[in-house]
Write a protein that holds these residues in place. Structure first.
Motif, PDB file in Angstrom:
ATOM      1  N   LEU A 131      16.674  -4.237  -6.489  1.00 16.19           N
ATOM      2  CA  LEU A 131      16.838  -3.145  -7.446  1.00 16.19           C
ATOM      3  C   LEU A 131      15.881  -1.965  -7.213  1.00 16.19           C
ATOM      4  CD1 LEU A 131      17.539  -4.918 -10.855  1.00 16.19           C
ATOM      5  CD2 LEU A 131      19.072  -3.426  -9.565  1.00 16.19           C
ATOM      6  N   GLN A 137      27.272   5.450  -3.680  1.00 15.49           N
ATOM      7  CA  GLN A 137      26.101   4.723  -3.217  1.00 15.49           C
ATOM      8  C   GLN A 137      25.741   3.576  -4.149  1.00 15.49           C
ATOM      9  OE1 GLN A 137      24.352   5.046  -0.327  1.00 15.49           O
ATOM     10  NE2 GLN A 137      26.065   6.365   0.191  1.00 15.49           N
ATOM     11  N   VAL A 138      26.193   3.662  -5.409  1.00 21.47           N
ATOM     12  CA  VAL A 138      26.002   2.518  -6.293  1.00 21.47           C
ATOM     13  C   VAL A 138      26.668   1.293  -5.668  1.00 21.47           C
ATOM     14  CG1 VAL A 138      26.512   1.564  -8.568  1.00 21.47           C
ATOM     15  CG2 VAL A 138      25.877   3.963  -8.344  1.00 21.47           C
ATOM     16  N   VAL A 154      24.390   0.205  -2.642  1.00 19.98           N
ATOM     17  CA  VAL A 154      23.086  -0.347  -2.984  1.00 19.98           C
ATOM     18  C   VAL A 154      23.157  -1.432  -4.047  1.00 19.98           C
ATOM     19  CG1 VAL A 154      21.865   1.726  -2.266  1.00 19.98           C
ATOM     20  CG2 VAL A 154      22.640   1.544  -4.603  1.00 19.98           C
ATOM     21  N   CYS A 155      24.215  -1.398  -4.906  1.00 26.77           N
ATOM     22  CA  CYS A 155      24.366  -2.453  -5.912  1.00 26.77           C
ATOM     23  C   CYS A 155      25.201  -3.618  -5.398  1.00 26.77           C
ATOM     24  CB  CYS A 155      25.008  -1.912  -7.182  1.00 26.77           C
ATOM     25  SG  CYS A 155      23.929  -0.847  -8.139  1.00 26.77           S
ATOM     26  N   ILE A 165      17.693   0.084  -4.815  1.00 25.01           N
ATOM     27  CA  ILE A 165      18.986   0.457  -5.393  1.00 25.01           C
ATOM     28  C   ILE A 165      18.821   1.639  -6.354  1.00 25.01           C
ATOM     29  CG2 ILE A 165      20.786  -0.298  -6.996  1.00 25.01           C
ATOM     30  CD1 ILE A 165      20.522  -3.097  -5.795  1.00 25.01           C
ATOM     31  N   SER A 203      28.430  -3.656   1.639  1.00 25.00           N
ATOM     32  CA  SER A 203      27.180  -4.325   1.275  1.00 25.00           C
ATOM     33  C   SER A 203      27.335  -5.523   0.359  1.00 25.00           C
ATOM     34  CB  SER A 203      26.238  -3.315   0.603  1.00 25.00           C
ATOM     35  OG  SER A 203      26.762  -2.898  -0.639  1.00 25.00           O
ATOM     36  N   GLY A 217      13.973   3.726  -0.520  1.00 23.50           N
ATOM     37  CA  GLY A 217      15.117   4.191  -1.297  1.00 23.50           C
ATOM     38  C   GLY A 217      15.068   5.679  -1.573  1.00 23.50           C
ATOM     39  N   SER A 273      20.417  -3.427   4.282  1.00 24.30           N
ATOM     40  CA  SER A 273      21.095  -4.091   3.170  1.00 24.30           C
ATOM     41  C   SER A 273      21.542  -5.496   3.524  1.00 24.30           C
ATOM     42  CB  SER A 273      22.307  -3.258   2.719  1.00 24.30           C
ATOM     43  OG  SER A 273      23.342  -3.291   3.678  1.00 24.30           O
TER      44      SER A 273
END
Length: 579
Positions: free
Chosen positions: A373, A198-199, A202-203, A376, A82, A434, A350
């Protein structure tokens, strides 16, 4: 009656990071003890895992080191998927390669999925730790090539190499966790690994946007190198128990295992997948859908796929890349389907949310990451909370259903975004989505771990991760086809003065999209361009919504099973009801 050595061991507390010095039952043998009789002589793998849980699982600093290494590796793998999402608009502008956007993710995931089924066999036969480290090294080499790439084809090549390395990382991470902690604790530790990993997923858009705007998009890949060094150091210095007993590596072992890896199936699968994805990418762009080139690619893919299926079914049987005896189990099959569509919907979303925020809203890469965010943070929170709750209450099916419902609703709402959509709406839509993805993300892993015997877990996990990567690769390329085809058609109607070739070369960064419109043009031209990008984004999210609905449908088949630890006498049991 005097307790047998095994039974006595079961009542002795394990010392942190050590193994109790009790004899381990040999493969194929059956100790003449009440405990061994309870386990049954025929269930050797189950007996071995019970012995491992009593004798070998690690705690304290050793467990911390393993978990840090596994989490960092999983984090980097998902980050690599991502992190380029917010960098892709800039990359497409630098390489003048908007039609290649699908391959920037698709090549990585296709390479990963092609090798994925073999990784289960490899982890079954060889040391999990050293196998994991080899895959990780290949992943790091691919990241380096992406960082130094000077053209779109070279960049795609680096993505392929990184994808080959990543094919063994998530499967290996779950296998290492399975060997390090007892089965009853795995939902918690699995949730921890998946949650922190997953951080990365998603980050990634936020990190990639900041690096792209304030340094260079190349640092999206250079960042893997120092973190990878720390990961490798932790694993090299720590002993990680295998979930089943493994022989030491020898050339004789290698000669025995290689014929069992189904390399013929691998050789048949790869061209079928590549021809299919090439047809999807080139159709309607470089060639008409009815052209001989596209029809030939589809026919070639179908013919090769038919040969592949025949080989797997008739020749390989249970030794196939995707063993039929596992997929015939309802829980395994539906878990694979559920995980496949969760990953596909997450990956496609994403990539295209940053295109909406940058191309339509006109913000920079960093701010587009900030705008993501809501999804996220919500996704991260629900992954960790759901893992902890499953360990507490024992049942995971409610979380799968909840995730499918919220993912479907949120994705459907995101498909309504327009250039003038208010902030409150796209924030709320992302929170709903999310929450759904976070709750559903790890269910497939937990279900498969509790449906299979220990020796089958690596193969079952590889089948699931194969399905996730392959579906994400296909749907990322499909989404790129939908986006570029619809964008060309919309531009022709809404802003006919802008050529489709100019749109393709411009990419999707905010500055490049606005630069398409000459300064002396009427405001309606810019409005038409932005609306064209927004409408194309909405078409992609119709596909994302369909994937989300499939996660809800599949959720009902993942099984109603109590994952909490059960004990009978002094011998620790699996708690999954597996025979």
């Amino acid at each position: 009656m005097e307790p047998t050595p095994v039974a006595a061991a079961a009542t002795t507390p394990a010392v942190a990071g050590t193994t109790t010095p009790v004899p381990v039952q040999e493969k194929g043998s059956c100790a003449p003890s009440p405990a061994a009789t309870a386990e049954t002589c025929g269930d050797r793998d189950l007996a071995q895992e019970k012995t491992a849980e009593v004798l070998e699982y690690i705690t304290g600093l050793k467990l911390l080191a393993v978990m840090v290494a596994v989490v960092l590796a999983a984090f980097l793998m998902l980050l690599d998927i991502s992190i380029i999402s917010t960098a892709v608009p800039r990359i497409t502008s630098d390489f003048h390669s908007l039609p290649d956007v699908g391959w920037y993710a698709g090549a990585y995931q296709l390479a990963s999925s092609c090798l994925q089924p073999l990784t289960g066999r490899i982890y079954t036969e060889f040391s999990a730790k050293w196998t994991f480290l080899i895959f990780f090294l290949v992943f790091e080499v691919g990241s380096l090539i992406c960082g130094v790439a000077t053209s779109s084809p070279m960049f795609i090549g680096g993505r392929v190499i990184a994808g080959l390395g990543s094919s063994g990382l998530m499967n290996g991470a779950m296998t290492l966790v399975a060997g390090a902690v007892p089965l009853a604790k795995r939902p918690l530790y699995t949730g921890l690994v998946i949650g922190i990993a997953q951080v990365g997923l998603v980050c990634g858009p936020l990190i990639g946007g900041a690096l792209t705007e304030y340094s260079s998009w190349r640092w999206c890949f250079y960042i893997n190198l120092p973190i990878g060094g720390v990961t490798a150091a932790f694993l090299v210095m720590t002993h990680v128990p295998d979930i089943t007993e493994k022989p030491p590596f020898t050339l004789a072992l290698l000669r025995r295992v290689v014929p069992e890896l189904d390399l013929v199936g691998f050789v048949l699968f790869v061209p079928a997948a590549v021809m299919f994805l090439l047809a999807l990418q080139l159709g309607g762009q470089a060639y008409a859908w009815g052209s001989a080139q596209i029809v030939g690619l589809f026919c070639g893919a179908a013919a090769t796929a038919a040969v592949f299926v025949g080989w797997e079914w008739r020749v390989m049987g249970d030794r196939a890349m995707l063993p039929g005896h596992l997929l015939r189990q309802r829980v395994v099959l539906m878990s694979v389907v559920q995980g496949m569509f969760v990953m596909a919907s997450t990956t496609v979303a994403s990539f295209y949310l940053p295109i909406y925020f940058q191309g339509v809203k006109g913000v920079g890469p960093t701010l587009s990451g900030v705008y993501m965010l809501p999804s996220i943070l919500t996704q991260l929170l629900l992954v960790v909370v759901s893992g902890a709750l499953i360990s507490k209450i024992g049942y995971y099916l409610p979380f799968a259903v909840f995730g499918g419902v919220f993912n479907s609703i949120g994705s459907g709402l995101l498909s309504t975004l327009a250039p003038g959509t208010e902030t409150a709406k796209w924030v709320g839509y992302q929170i709903i989505t999310g929450a759904g993805r976070g709750a559903a993300m790890q269910i497939c892993i937990i279900a498969i771990q509790h449906a299979l015997q220990p020796a089958q877990i690596p193969v079952g996990m590889s089948a699931m991760i194969f399905a996730q990567n392959f579906s994400a690769a296909i749907l990322t390329v499909v989404s790129a086809t939908i986006f570029t085809h619809n964008l060309g058609a919309e531009i022709a109607v809404r802003a006919p003065s802008i050529s489709p070739e100019a749109v393709s070369a411009a990419g999707a960064s905010g500055a490049a999209v606005h630069a398409l419109v000459p300064p002396d043009s009427l405001p309606e031209v810019l409005e038409g361009v932005l609306q064209s990008y927004a409408d194309s984004f909405d078409r992609v999210f119709y596909l994302v919504t369909a994937c989300a609905v499939m996660t809800f449908v599949a959720a009902w088949g993942v099984g109603w099973k109590d994952t909490r630890q059960k004990k009978t006498g002094t011998v620790q049991q699996r708690g999954d009801g597996a025979a």
